[in-house]
Structures are given as structure tokens and as C-alpha cells.
Motif scaffolding. Structure first.
Motif, PDB file in Angstrom:
ATOM      1  N   VAL A 631       0.839  -1.168   0.019  1.00 51.31           N
ATOM      2  CA  VAL A 631      -0.003   0.024   0.037  1.00 51.31           C
ATOM      3  C   VAL A 631       0.864   0.985   0.131  1.00 51.31           C
ATOM      4  O   VAL A 631       1.853   1.356   0.758  1.00 51.31           O
ATOM      5  N   ILE A 632       0.723   2.174  -0.710  1.00 47.76           N
ATOM      6  CA  ILE A 632       1.561   3.533  -0.934  1.00 47.76           C
ATOM      7  C   ILE A 632       0.510   4.534  -0.877  1.00 47.76           C
ATOM      8  O   ILE A 632      -0.546   4.466  -1.683  1.00 47.76           O
ATOM      9  N   HIS A 633       0.884   5.787  -0.269  1.00 52.01           N
ATOM     10  CA  HIS A 633      -0.035   7.071  -0.123  1.00 52.01           C
ATOM     11  C   HIS A 633       0.731   8.153   0.336  1.00 52.01           C
ATOM     12  O   HIS A 633       1.775   7.793   1.136  1.00 52.01           O
ATOM     13  N   GLY A 634       0.304   9.112  -0.080  1.00 52.76           N
ATOM     14  CA  GLY A 634       0.942  10.541   0.220  1.00 52.76           C
ATOM     15  C   GLY A 634       0.076  11.207   1.106  1.00 52.76           C
ATOM     16  O   GLY A 634      -1.148  11.505   0.766  1.00 52.76           O
ATOM     17  N   ASP A 635       0.205  12.012   2.140  1.00 58.29           N
ATOM     18  CA  ASP A 635      -0.565  12.609   3.250  1.00 58.29           C
ATOM     19  C   ASP A 635      -1.159  13.844   2.441  1.00 58.29           C
ATOM     20  O   ASP A 635      -2.061  14.171   3.117  1.00 58.29           O
ATOM     21  N   ARG A 636      -0.625  14.334   1.400  1.00 59.69           N
ATOM     22  CA  ARG A 636      -1.120  15.575   0.873  1.00 59.69           C
ATOM     23  C   ARG A 636      -1.814  15.281  -0.188  1.00 59.69           C
ATOM     24  O   ARG A 636      -2.157  16.305  -1.273  1.00 59.69           O
ATOM     25  N   ASP A 637      -2.346  14.114  -0.527  1.00 57.74           N
ATOM     26  CA  ASP A 637      -3.215  13.840  -1.602  1.00 57.74           C
ATOM     27  C   ASP A 637      -4.765  14.053  -1.093  1.00 57.74           C
ATOM     28  O   ASP A 637      -5.234  13.478  -0.378  1.00 57.74           O
ATOM     29  N   TYR A 638      -5.297  15.170  -1.981  1.00 58.20           N
ATOM     30  CA  TYR A 638      -6.402  15.640  -1.761  1.00 58.20           C
ATOM     31  C   TYR A 638      -7.673  15.032  -2.553  1.00 58.20           C
ATOM     32  O   TYR A 638      -9.003  15.118  -2.395  1.00 58.20           O
ATOM     33  N   ARG A 639      -7.266  14.748  -3.643  1.00 55.76           N
ATOM     34  CA  ARG A 639      -8.048  13.843  -4.486  1.00 55.76           C
ATOM     35  C   ARG A 639      -8.490  12.472  -4.013  1.00 55.76           C
ATOM     36  O   ARG A 639      -9.732  12.300  -3.924  1.00 55.76           O
ATOM     37  N   VAL A 640      -7.757  11.937  -3.431  1.00 50.70           N
ATOM     38  CA  VAL A 640      -7.808  10.453  -2.814  1.00 50.70           C
ATOM     39  C   VAL A 640      -7.261  10.646  -1.445  1.00 50.70           C
ATOM     40  O   VAL A 640      -6.030  10.312  -1.406  1.00 50.70           O
ATOM     41  N   PRO A 641      -7.872  11.041  -0.664  1.00 50.04           N
ATOM     42  CA  PRO A 641      -7.391  11.296   0.727  1.00 50.04           C
ATOM     43  C   PRO A 641      -6.685  10.030   1.499  1.00 50.04           C
ATOM     44  O   PRO A 641      -7.120   8.913   1.385  1.00 50.04           O
ATOM     45  N   ILE A 642      -5.748  10.576   2.291  1.00 48.38           N
ATOM     46  CA  ILE A 642      -4.776   9.615   2.952  1.00 48.38           C
ATOM     47  C   ILE A 642      -5.613   8.510   3.735  1.00 48.38           C
ATOM     48  O   ILE A 642      -5.270   7.537   4.066  1.00 48.38           O
ATOM     49  N   PHE A 667       3.266  -1.092   4.072  1.00 42.83           N
ATOM     50  CA  PHE A 667       2.825   0.318   3.658  1.00 42.83           C
ATOM     51  C   PHE A 667       3.551   1.293   3.714  1.00 42.83           C
ATOM     52  O   PHE A 667       4.442   1.623   4.518  1.00 42.83           O
ATOM     53  N   LEU A 668       3.894   1.999   2.244  1.00 41.14           N
ATOM     54  CA  LEU A 668       4.869   2.988   2.185  1.00 41.14           C
ATOM     55  C   LEU A 668       4.191   4.342   2.166  1.00 41.14           C
ATOM     56  O   LEU A 668       3.372   4.526   1.404  1.00 41.14           O
ATOM     57  N   TYR A 669       4.490   5.126   3.141  1.00 43.49           N
ATOM     58  CA  TYR A 669       4.026   6.288   3.383  1.00 43.49           C
ATOM     59  C   TYR A 669       4.497   7.533   3.082  1.00 43.49           C
ATOM     60  O   TYR A 669       5.856   7.568   3.655  1.00 43.49           O
ATOM     61  N   TYR A 670       4.361   8.524   2.430  1.00 42.97           N
ATOM     62  CA  TYR A 670       4.686   9.770   2.098  1.00 42.97           C
ATOM     63  C   TYR A 670       4.147  11.056   2.941  1.00 42.97           C
ATOM     64  O   TYR A 670       3.223  11.324   2.561  1.00 42.97           O
TER      65      TYR A 670
END
Length: 710
Positions: A631-642, A667-670
Motif C-alpha cells: 500500500v502506498i499513499h501521500g498525506d497531501r493527496d486531496y483527490r484520494v485522501p490518505i 505500507f509505504l507512506y509519504y
């Protein structure tokens, strides 16, 4: 085969990237925006290069600064405009806002054209036959002048205030917070740009007067008149606000200006409860008077283009889609005053991605996704059928018309060739131009795979094969699912680059399942309001076709995707165990939760029924997941929120973690990335983690934690 830049991630991120193209008024030169990796390899810097548009000569660098330059455009006289945060000798030493600059066609140093407190965001449109242009810039809603805007910004900075008060939805967009400043369109007359000793003296006198006035104010007072402040420089043309009280209605990408600079046609948003429809309006630049040309309920009017003679406009008319099905994107033309509107190419089952007028204004030049490519088309204004001009395996962008020859100059790319400049003849013949970014060798062969879906529809994909893949040595397969979902795997991507996987021995399948663009409205409708339906079965059908090949190892397959592709990766995980690993980036997990937290909730709730949103939510099938997930996600993603990936990670642990909390998932988190992973070293870590995960799951390798992850 000789080594390519794709074997090394460091070599890959060091490749120069051509991002944009602009054509000079006389058609003789193209200016390219080129991004290169900084010396510390932590960011990219941009500069402008010129190349002859006839295919001769060599590239020549035009600009060089630590802050870089972008957004190039030409004036009617051939001067080059661009936006840069480079230091302005006459500005404040600590000002890092981007401003509009002009590089004279006759040579000499570039000079600043604006000194706006909030900077210039971009060049919106330039008149073809006048010294006038329109820029996008953000102004604070409490300011009624450029000086007041500067004063309010200085006050917020001094008091260290970052708070934003909202009185309407939305509050975020893609990767940035909205407000407190709002986008405006500002007109600039370049013929008032003064560069004389007298003008400098006049500006010095104005600054002295302002300083004296400031001395009379009470120290620390915050209730001084809103229009008090440093006067805007008299040596620069004063921008005129064409959209006062804009309140987020302006998109600088949706602007056209008449050749004489007298009229601006823009697509402005008409506010609605949680969003808005886009209407076409005409603005008289001298008076500021605004006239609505086209506005209909539940219909968007966008992408205006202006004819070379200034008498006509072209635009896209798009009725709103509903859960019942997707609406078409229609091409229309009308007089510049909105008279005699007429639809063109009514039987053309493609969605235009750009429009511009042909040399003689007798046709439109358009681009559109089509069958896994992005050709160039000519759409006659007489109502006859569109003519496809290019027939190769490339996608074309930044198409510009040479007014003297009628040829076109553009950027083109494919999955084995990054964007590069080309010239397109009237007969469709394509010739590459000189380039400051030579095409890198690709470690792959590219071909197509076709399958028949369960409902009989044809489904196609690109298949990239590594060197040495054969019946005797079949390659492991990566199914890469595109985002969108209204999209197509038809053009180069620096972020999702399959050549990096191919260089490591993987075959990569790039399919266009139901909902993909370029195959007609009916193909999109097959997956409408039913994301887990035919898009999923299409993906399985095309995967079946790929693994049936003897040069593909069907026992070692993985699936991966981002955004909508991440949604599909999650759906795949809950519905089959055929894959040995799944990578899900910036993914939708719980649709009911997502619809209320994304930056544009009204759109998602408009295209789904509540029942379909529940039925097709991947989170309902978490108990059925048998495949290891990264699972990978960026915390400043507002289109698909964290929150989507946080919930996914929590529920994976709830249902699949061992008693001691250990799990096969990762889980790779940015903390500081958004929907995309943009920082070069973050991209390196992304690929290192993905390939380590795939090696562990597909090849039985030992897990190797990337060094930069600590």
C-alpha cells in the motif's frame, strides 16, 4: 543489448525532460521547456531552449537561472514571455514569487514585466496581433487594488497567520489548499513597458511618497486604509483585473484572446451548491464589461479557442454525466459574439483533448485519444467528417500551427519514447526536430495484445517485453492498471514508467478496460456506475490473453495501479488470488467514505447511485484478500485522501495480521507527497520498494529494505 538509462534509477531520474512547446509567430523556431535534475538530485530545474522548426540546426539554450523558467509563450513581435521566480534587480531581495518576464526577440537580457505581491501563476493567452496578453494571478479577496493585496500579504506574513476562512465548498483541490487568495485574470499591455531613466526616476519619487505616508501611520496599527501601500511600479505595465470578485470562478487554462487583444473569451465557473458549471463569457478588455455567451444548467462549456481572424470561437460542450451513463463531449463553433452556434463532427465518437484553429480558419486542429494512441485530427468547419492526420503509435500534445506553411509543430511520445518535438506536414508526414533531450534507448519491444470480453467487446493493451523473453525463458508479468478512470495508456509517463520494470526482466501489460477513453462512448458506458463489473472482467480477459503467450510466465504475475488503478488493484485483491503480489497506490478503498472526503465530492456522488457505490466498494471484500499488498499513499493527496489507505491498512491488520501483529503486507507512506510522488529521491525510493516487494513475492527473494527508508 547495450545498457540503457532504465537499468539504474539514478540514471533514469537524471534524464532531461521536455515538458512544453511554443511556436514563434513566424513559424521558424520552437521554444521548449526542459527540466533537468539539480546537482544535489533532489529537484528539477527548468530552462528554455530554442530549436529550428524546419528540422535543421541544433538546440540553443535561451535562459539560465537558479529558479528556472517555464510557461513560455511568444508575443506578436516575437519576444518570448515566461514565468520565473528568478531575482528581479529592481524588486525585493527576499521575493521568491514567480513573475512574468520578457526576453526580447532582438537579444539582450530578460526583464521582469510584473511585480505582483502574490506573483503571476501562468500566461493564460497572448494576442496574435497586439501587444496585449492575459495572465493568471491570485489576489486576496479583501483587497481592492494591487497595493492593497501587497499590504494584506505583508501583514499576514508579519503576524505569521496562515489561517483561511471559507464560505463555500470546496476547500482543497488535488494537491493544494484553496485560499485565501483567489485566481483572477489580469490584462497586461506590453506597449506601456517603460525602460527609460525618466521612468526610473518617476518610480523612485513614488516610492519616496509612499514611504513618507507610511511614517505617518500609527506604529503597529492594523486598521490602516486597505488601499494604502507601496505603489505598483510605474516602470511596469499595470495589470488590469478582468475578473473582480472572482471567488474561485477563474481557470487560467480556459482562456482565449482575440488577435487585436480587445476581447477575452473565458470559461468561468458559475457557482452551485458544492461545485459549479462552466459557462463561456466574453470580456471587453478596455471596459471590463462581461457578456455571457453560453450557459446552460447541467452543461459545461469549456476549452475556448480563437480563430486567427478574430471572428469565431471553438469550444467544447459537455452535458453532465449521471449514474445512467456518461455524456458526450461535443465540438462546437460560433461567432465571437456567440452568434450562430453550430456543432461539428457530431458522428465522431472521440473526446477532444485540445482544439486550435487551422491556418486559414477553415478547420480545427484537434487531438484525441484513439485506440491506445493520441492522433492529430483536422475537423472542417463545413461540417464534413474529421480527418485523422497522424497514423503512428504516438500521442501528440502542444500542437501549434505554422501560419505560413500550414504545417504543425508538436510534442509526441509513446511508451518507448518520451516527449520530443516534431513537425507534421499537411499530408501527415512526421519529421523529428533537433532536441536538447535525445531519446534514450529503450530496453523493450512493444506490441499489442487483444482479447474478447465476456460481453463480446474487444479489449486491447500494449505489451512491453524485455530482451530475452522467449518460450524457453518466459518473463514474469506485471499488469499495470491506469488511473482516471477516463484515461488511456497511450502516452509516456515519467511517474509510472514500465521501462524500469522491463529493464529488470518483467513484461508489462498496459490495458485499456471499460471506462477507458479512445474507444467510443459505448465502451466507456460499459463500466459506468459499475467499476467492479466490466472493468474488472476486461482486465482478467486481457491478462488471460497475455499469459497464454509462451513468452509469459503465468505462474509469476503481479498487478499494480494508482488512483482508479489503485481502486482496481484493491478490487482485484478481493476477487481473485491469481496474482502473487499487488501494489496499490493512492487507492480508493471505501467509496462511501471517499465520496465525502475527496476534494470534489459532488462529482463522485453525481456519477454513482448510492447502491452502486456500496456494491462496488472494495472494502467489503477485505476478508477475501489472499495476496500480499504493498500500500502506498501521500498525506497531501486531496483527490484520494490518505484516509483511504489508513482504513485499508487498518482493516488488513484486523483481518489478516498474525497474533503478534506481523503481516505479509507493507505500507509505504509519504508525509509530504500528494497524489503523485514528485520529488526525485522519493521516486527512487518508490521504485526501490516496489521492485523489492515484487522480487520477494514473485522470485522468492529475501526482503531488502531500501537504504533511504532507514
Amino acid at each position: 543489448m547495450a545498457p540503457t538509462p532504465f537499468e539504474s534509477l539514478d540514471d533514469y531520474i537524471s534524464l532531461p525532460r521536455i515538458e512544453a512547446l511554443a511556436l514563434s509567430p513566424d513559424g521558424t523556431q520552437a521554444v521548449l521547456t526542459v527540466a533537468v535534475l539539480k546537482k544535489d538530485a533532489t529537484a528539477y530545474e527548468r530552462s528554455l531552449w530554442t530549436v529550428p522548426s524546419d528540422g535543421s540546426g541544433a538546440p540553443r539554450r535561451l535562459t539560465r537561472s537558479a529558479k528556472g523558467e517555464a510557461g513560455a509563450a511568444f508575443t506578436a513581435r516575437g519576444d518570448i514571455l515566461f514565468v520565473s521566480a528568478r531575482p528581479d534587480a529592481d524588486g525585493e531581495a527576499d521575493d521568491e514569487s514567480g513573475q512574468l518576464w520578457l526576453l526580447p526577440a532582438g537579444g539582450g537580457e530578460a526583464r521582469a514585466v510584473t511585480r505582483l505581491a502574490g506573483g503571476a501563476s501562468q500566461i493564460a493567452a497572448v494576442a496574435e496581433a497586439a501587444d496585449r496578453l492575459v495572465i493568471g494571478a491570485e489576489l486576496l479577496p479583501g483587497a481592492d487594488s494591487l497595493e492593497a493585496d501587497a499590504k494584506l500579504r505583508a501583514l499576514r506574513k508579519e503576524k505569521k497567520v496562515s489561517a483561511i476562512l471559507h464560505d463555500a465548498y470546496p476547500v482543497r483541490f488535488w494537491d493544494h489548499d484553496l485560499g485565501p487568495a483567489e485566481p483572477h485574470l489580469l490584462a497586461i499591455d506590453l506597449d506601456t513597458l517603460e525602460d527609460t531613466v525618466a521612468a526610473v526616476v518617476a518610480e523612485s519619487d513614488a516610492l519616496a511618497t509612499a514611504a513618507a505616508a507610511a511614517d505617518t501611520e500609527t506604529d503597529g496599527a492594523t486598521d490602516a486604509p486597505a488601499d494604502a501601500g507601496t505603489p505598483y511600479p510605474v516602470t511596469l505595465p499595470r495589470p488590469r483585473d478582468l475578473t473582480p470578485a472572482a471567488h474561485r470562478t477563474v481557470d487560467p487554462d480556459q482562456v482565449a484572446v482575440s488577435p487585436d487583444g480587445a476581447t477575452v473569451v473565458a470559461s468561468l465557473q458559475i457557482s452551485e451548491q458544492r461545485g459549479g458549471r462552466f459557462a463561456l463569457v466574453s470580456i471587453d478588455v478596455d471596459s471590463g464589461e462581461r457578456t455571457t455567451l453560453f450557459d446552460e444548467g447541467d452543461v459545461d462549456h469549456e476549452a475556448p479557442a480563437m480563430s486567427h481572424d478574430g471572428t469565431r470561437i471553438a469550444y467544447l460542450r459537455s452535458p453532465r454525466s449521471t449514474p445512467e451513463g456518461p455524456a458526450d463531449v461535443e465540438v462546437w463553433t460560433a461567432g465571437i459574439d456567440g452568434s450562430s452556434p453550430r456543432r461539428l463532427a457530431a458522428g465522431w465518437d472521440r473526446w477532444p483533448t485540445s482544439l486550435t484553429f487551422d491556418r486559414d480558419d477553415g478547420a480545427l486542429i484537434a487531438t484525441a485519444d484513439s485506440d491506445g494512441r493520441g492522433p492529430v485530427y483536422r475537423i472542417p468547419l463545413d461540417g464534413s467528417a474529421p480527418l485523422q492526420l497522424t497514423s503512428d503509435d504516438f500521442t501528440y500534445t502542444h500542437v501549434a500551427v505554422d501560419r505560413f506553411t500550414g504545417d504543425l509543430v508538436a510534442l509526441r511520445s509513446s511508451w518507448i519514447a518520451p516527449p520530443h518535438p516534431v513537425r507534421i506536414g499537411r499530408d501527415g508526414a512526421v519529421a523529428p526536430l533537433a532536441s536538447p533531450a535525445p531519446l534514450p534507448a529503450a530496453p523493450a519491444t512493444i506490441g499489442e495484445v487483444e482479447a474478447t470480453a465476456e460481453d463480446g467487446a474487444p479489449v486491447r493493451a500494449w505489451l512491453l517485453l524485455p530482451e530475452g523473453a522467449s518460450d524457453a525463458a518466459p518473463a514474469p508479468l506485471l499488469l499495470w492498471i491506469h488511473g482516471g478512470p477516463l484515461s488511456s495508456w497511450n502516452a509516456w509517463s515519467w511517474r509510472w514508467n514500465p521501462l524500469l520494470a522491463v529493464a529488470r526482466g518483467y513484461a508489462v501489460l498496459l490495458p485499456d478496460p471499460a471506462l477507458s477513453t479512445g474507444y467510443g462512448l459505448e465502451f466507456i458506458a460499459r463500466g459506468w456506475n459499475s467499476w467492479g463489473g466490466k472493468p474488472y472482467t476486461d482486465l482478467m480477459a486481457i491478462t488471460d490473453a497475455a499469459v497464454a503467450r509462451p513468452d509469459i510466465d503465468e505462474t509469476r504475475t503481479a498487478a499494480m495501479g494508482g488512483s482508479f488503478g489503485g481502486y482496481m488493484a484493491n478490487w482485484v485483491a478481493g476477487h481473485t488470488d491469481r496474482f502473487r503480489a499487488i501494489v496499490t497506490h493512492a487507492s480508493l478503498w471505501a467509496l462511501d467514505q471517499f465520496a465525502g472526503t475527496t476534494d470534489s465530492s459532488v462529482y463522485w456522488q453525481r456519477i454513482f447511485t448510492p447502491e452502486a457505490m456500496t456494491e462496488h466498494s472494495p472494502h467489503r471484500f477485505v476478508r477475501d484478500i489472499r495476496t500480499p499488498l504493498l500500500v502506498i499513499h501521500g498525506d497531501r493527496d486531496y483527490r484520494v485522501p490518505i484516509g483511504e489507505s489508513l482504513r485499508l491498512w487498518s482493516e488488513l491488520a484486523e483481518h489478516h495480521a498474525a497474533a503478534d501483529g506481523s503481516t505479509v503486507h507493507r505500507f509505504l507512506y509519504y508525509p509530504d507527497e500528494n497524489h503523485w510522488v514528485l520529488k526525485p529521491q522519493h521516486a527512487v525510493v518508490w521504485y526501490q520498494t516496489v521492485f523489492a516487494f515484487l522480487d520477494e513475492q514473485l522470485h522468492g527473494g529475501e526482503w531488502h529494505r531500501p537504504e533511504l527508508l532507514g
